[in-house]
Design a protein around this motif. Structure first.
Motif, PDB file in Angstrom:
ATOM      1  N   LEU A  60       0.836  -1.209   0.000  1.00 41.86           N
ATOM      2  CA  LEU A  60       0.000   0.000   0.000  1.00 41.86           C
ATOM      3  C   LEU A  60       0.867   1.254   0.000  1.00 41.86           C
ATOM      4  O   LEU A  60       0.486   2.286   0.561  1.00 41.86           O
ATOM      5  CB  LEU A  60      -0.949   0.008   1.208  1.00 41.86           C
ATOM      6  CG  LEU A  60      -2.250  -0.809   1.193  1.00 41.86           C
ATOM      7  CD1 LEU A  60      -3.186  -0.406   0.075  1.00 41.86           C
ATOM      8  CD2 LEU A  60      -2.045  -2.278   1.230  1.00 41.86           C
ATOM      9  N   SER A  61       2.016   1.158  -0.642  1.00 44.32           N
ATOM     10  CA  SER A  61       2.950   2.284  -0.593  1.00 44.32           C
ATOM     11  C   SER A  61       2.521   3.405  -1.538  1.00 44.32           C
ATOM     12  O   SER A  61       1.714   3.200  -2.441  1.00 44.32           O
ATOM     13  CB  SER A  61       4.348   1.796  -0.982  1.00 44.32           C
ATOM     14  OG  SER A  61       4.306   1.270  -2.278  1.00 44.32           O
ATOM     15  N   GLY A  62       3.038   4.596  -1.284  1.00 45.81           N
ATOM     16  CA  GLY A  62       2.799   5.716  -2.204  1.00 45.81           C
ATOM     17  C   GLY A  62       1.787   6.738  -1.731  1.00 45.81           C
ATOM     18  O   GLY A  62       1.437   7.641  -2.469  1.00 45.81           O
ATOM     19  N   GLY A  63       1.303   6.588  -0.487  1.00 44.67           N
ATOM     20  CA  GLY A  63       0.424   7.627   0.062  1.00 44.67           C
ATOM     21  C   GLY A  63      -1.047   7.375  -0.200  1.00 44.67           C
ATOM     22  O   GLY A  63      -1.420   6.430  -0.902  1.00 44.67           O
ATOM     23  N   PRO A  64      -1.908   8.233   0.380  1.00 45.72           N
ATOM     24  CA  PRO A  64      -3.356   8.097   0.249  1.00 45.72           C
ATOM     25  C   PRO A  64      -3.790   8.056  -1.217  1.00 45.72           C
ATOM     26  O   PRO A  64      -3.145   8.657  -2.080  1.00 45.72           O
ATOM     27  CB  PRO A  64      -3.894   9.348   0.942  1.00 45.72           C
ATOM     28  CG  PRO A  64      -2.820   9.742   1.907  1.00 45.72           C
ATOM     29  CD  PRO A  64      -1.528   9.348   1.273  1.00 45.72           C
ATOM     30  N   GLN A  65      -4.872   7.339  -1.502  1.00 44.75           N
ATOM     31  CA  GLN A  65      -5.301   7.077  -2.881  1.00 44.75           C
ATOM     32  C   GLN A  65      -6.655   7.715  -3.158  1.00 44.75           C
ATOM     33  O   GLN A  65      -7.686   7.241  -2.713  1.00 44.75           O
ATOM     34  CB  GLN A  65      -5.348   5.553  -3.103  1.00 44.75           C
ATOM     35  CG  GLN A  65      -4.008   4.889  -2.808  1.00 44.75           C
ATOM     36  CD  GLN A  65      -4.021   3.374  -2.950  1.00 44.75           C
ATOM     37  OE1 GLN A  65      -5.003   2.765  -3.390  1.00 44.75           O
ATOM     38  NE2 GLN A  65      -2.907   2.750  -2.573  1.00 44.75           N
ATOM     39  N   ARG A  66      -6.640   8.808  -3.904  1.00 37.37           N
ATOM     40  CA  ARG A  66      -7.876   9.549  -4.204  1.00 37.37           C
ATOM     41  C   ARG A  66      -8.576   8.955  -5.422  1.00 37.37           C
ATOM     42  O   ARG A  66      -7.943   8.464  -6.350  1.00 37.37           O
ATOM     43  CB  ARG A  66      -7.554  11.003  -4.560  1.00 37.37           C
ATOM     44  CG  ARG A  66      -6.965  11.828  -3.451  1.00 37.37           C
ATOM     45  CD  ARG A  66      -7.059  13.299  -3.801  1.00 37.37           C
ATOM     46  NE  ARG A  66      -8.414  13.789  -3.634  1.00 37.37           N
ATOM     47  CZ  ARG A  66      -8.880  14.309  -2.501  1.00 37.37           C
ATOM     48  NH1 ARG A  66      -8.090  14.460  -1.464  1.00 37.37           N
ATOM     49  NH2 ARG A  66     -10.135  14.700  -2.420  1.00 37.37           N
TER      50      ARG A  66
END
Ligand code: NIG
Ligand code: FE
Length: 425
Positions: free
Chosen positions: A16-22
């Motif tokens: 789940l890497s890479g920050g929040p997912q919009r």
């Protein structure tokens, strides 16, 4: 290099890497096949392929996760964790046709739990919540938000907040506290009178109390129940406006049963999240997409009330919103301690894929409580909060329901649940 723990050979390691997912980005699991995580102290030291990490690190403890999914611990960003008693009688009445709002207007519902909670000793509140926390942890929740709201007066609300802080300090689940005095109008006041008390006395007193009890951590969230039969838009505006002036970060319960404009209010005030959103207007959904306010959907609530309408998740995603999932754990609408069950509901009634639902209750849920720098994904330097599932493929989350697929829980680098031998006892 020495590390404390090396977990290797996971069939799928979900980073789940890479920050929040919009919006349409939701559902990027960052899968490493045959993946491994090295843990030093409380933190992730390295993440990558099993071959690579086994060569690089000399661990004190090795865990072989062959044939199993490894993923970040669930973050549950909306719970009413602390209460006394239960409402089995109301559940039975609802099963025979009474509605939730009818029961509340007759002095039951939230007010019934308030009577039990006010009468309980602090040790009793903590003991009852501990049992729920243990079940949450066993089902993979490693971080949760927890609200007051069953005290409805300064002293009992602070007693509940103190229980939340005590349980957080004892661990292993970390708790993110929320002050929710505007949860229902207590029997002894008119709504406007009580709102005046919250604004003029309770919130200022909380600032002082917090300074004594927890000066080292940021102020808790302030939340309101914006709903017919609870607090109207003007009353919510007053409470959240004063809270904001005092420096509190904000949350709101909006559009659970009726649409009163609470979501717009939350966005205008820069709330970190707006929660429920079952009856949110198209215009407010559009606004959510352009805002920093996360949308927290709570599918266990319509399920718990046997209602047919759920949060329109796909519309929120289309608008570009940041969608998170939570349990809403509470004694009235949703006594649900399992984020696995929340995923099962979200994939059926909200149209999410398993990958989208998983991202919504890890990385996005962390963002919905402002903890995305620390929890919600497995990345270098982040907290080592992770789960080993007893399945090979992440899609079994959602697909299967009613049984617990969590085998092992690691919190801050420490094994806190190990169910791997349960079948052999
Ligand atoms: O989120 N909406 C308000 N609060 C809870 C219900 C609390 C209760 O019934 O005790 C909810 O659904
Ligand atoms: Fe709630």
């Amino acid at each position: 290099m020495e590390v404390d723990l090396l977990l290797h050979s996971a069939s799928q390691l979900l980073t789940l890497s890479g920050g929040p997912q919009r919006g349409s980005e939701l559902g990027q699991l960052g899968i490493i096949e045959d993946g491994a995580v090295a843990i030093a102290g409380e933190r992730v030291q390295a993440i990558g392929s099993s071959d690579e990490l086994r060569e690089t690190f000399e661990p004190d403890v090795m865990i072989n996760a062959f044939g199993r999914v490894v993923m970040p611990g669930f973050v549950d960003p909306h719970t009413h964790l602390i209460w006394a008693g239960d409402r089995a009688d109301e559940f039975e009445a609802r099963a025979s046709g009474a509605t939730y709002m009818e029961i509340l207007s007759q002095g039951g519902g939230i007010l019934s739990t308030v009577r039990h909670t006010r009468a309980a000793e602090p040790s009793e509140l903590i003991a009852q919540a501990r049992l729920r926390l243990n079940r949450m942890l066993n089902h993979g929740t490693t971080t949760a938000e927890a609200k007051t709201g069953y005290g409805l007066a300064l002293e009992p609300e602070l007693r509940i907040l103190d229980a939340i802080l005590t349980l957080d300090e004892r661990g292993p689940i970390e708790l993110s506290p929320t002050f929710l005095p505007a949860h229902a109008v207590p029997a002894e006041y008119e709504a406007d009178e009580y709102v005046g008390l919250i604004c003029d006395e309770m919130l200022p007193a909380l600032v002082v109390w917090w300074g004594d009890r927890r000066s080292d951590t940021p102020l808790p969230f302030v939340d309101v129940f914006c709903e017919e039969g609870a607090f109207d838009l003007a009353q919510c505006q007053r409470v959240l406006g004063v809270a904001k002036e005092l420096g509190f970060p904000l949350k709101i319960h909006a559009d659970e049963f009726a649409s009163l404009g609470g979501t717009k209010l939350a966005i205008e005030l820069g709330a970190i999240s707006a929660d429920h959103l079952v009856h949110t207007t198209a215009n407010e959904i559009q606004m959510l997409g352009d805002s920093g306010t996360a949308a927290i959907a709570l599918p266990a609530t319509p399920f718990g009330l046997a209602e047919s309408e759920y949060t329109p998740a796909l519309k929120i995603l289309q608008a570009g919103g940041l969608l998170a999932l939570a349990s809403d754990l509470n004694p009235g609408t949703a006594w649900c301690e399992s984020m696995q069950f929340v995923i099962a509901l979200a994939t059926r009634y909200m149209g999410l894929t398993p990958a989208q639902a998983i991202a919504a209750c890890t990385v996005n849920a962390a963002a919905a409580i402002g903890r995305e720098d620390v929890v919600g994904s497995l990345e270098l330097g982040k907290q080592a909060d992770l789960l080993i599932l007893e399945v090979e493929d992440y899609r079994h989350l959602g697909y299967r329901f009613g049984t617990n697929l969590v085998q092992t829980v690691v919190k801050k680098g420490r094994i806190v649940v190990d169910r791997s031998r349960d079948g052999f006892r």
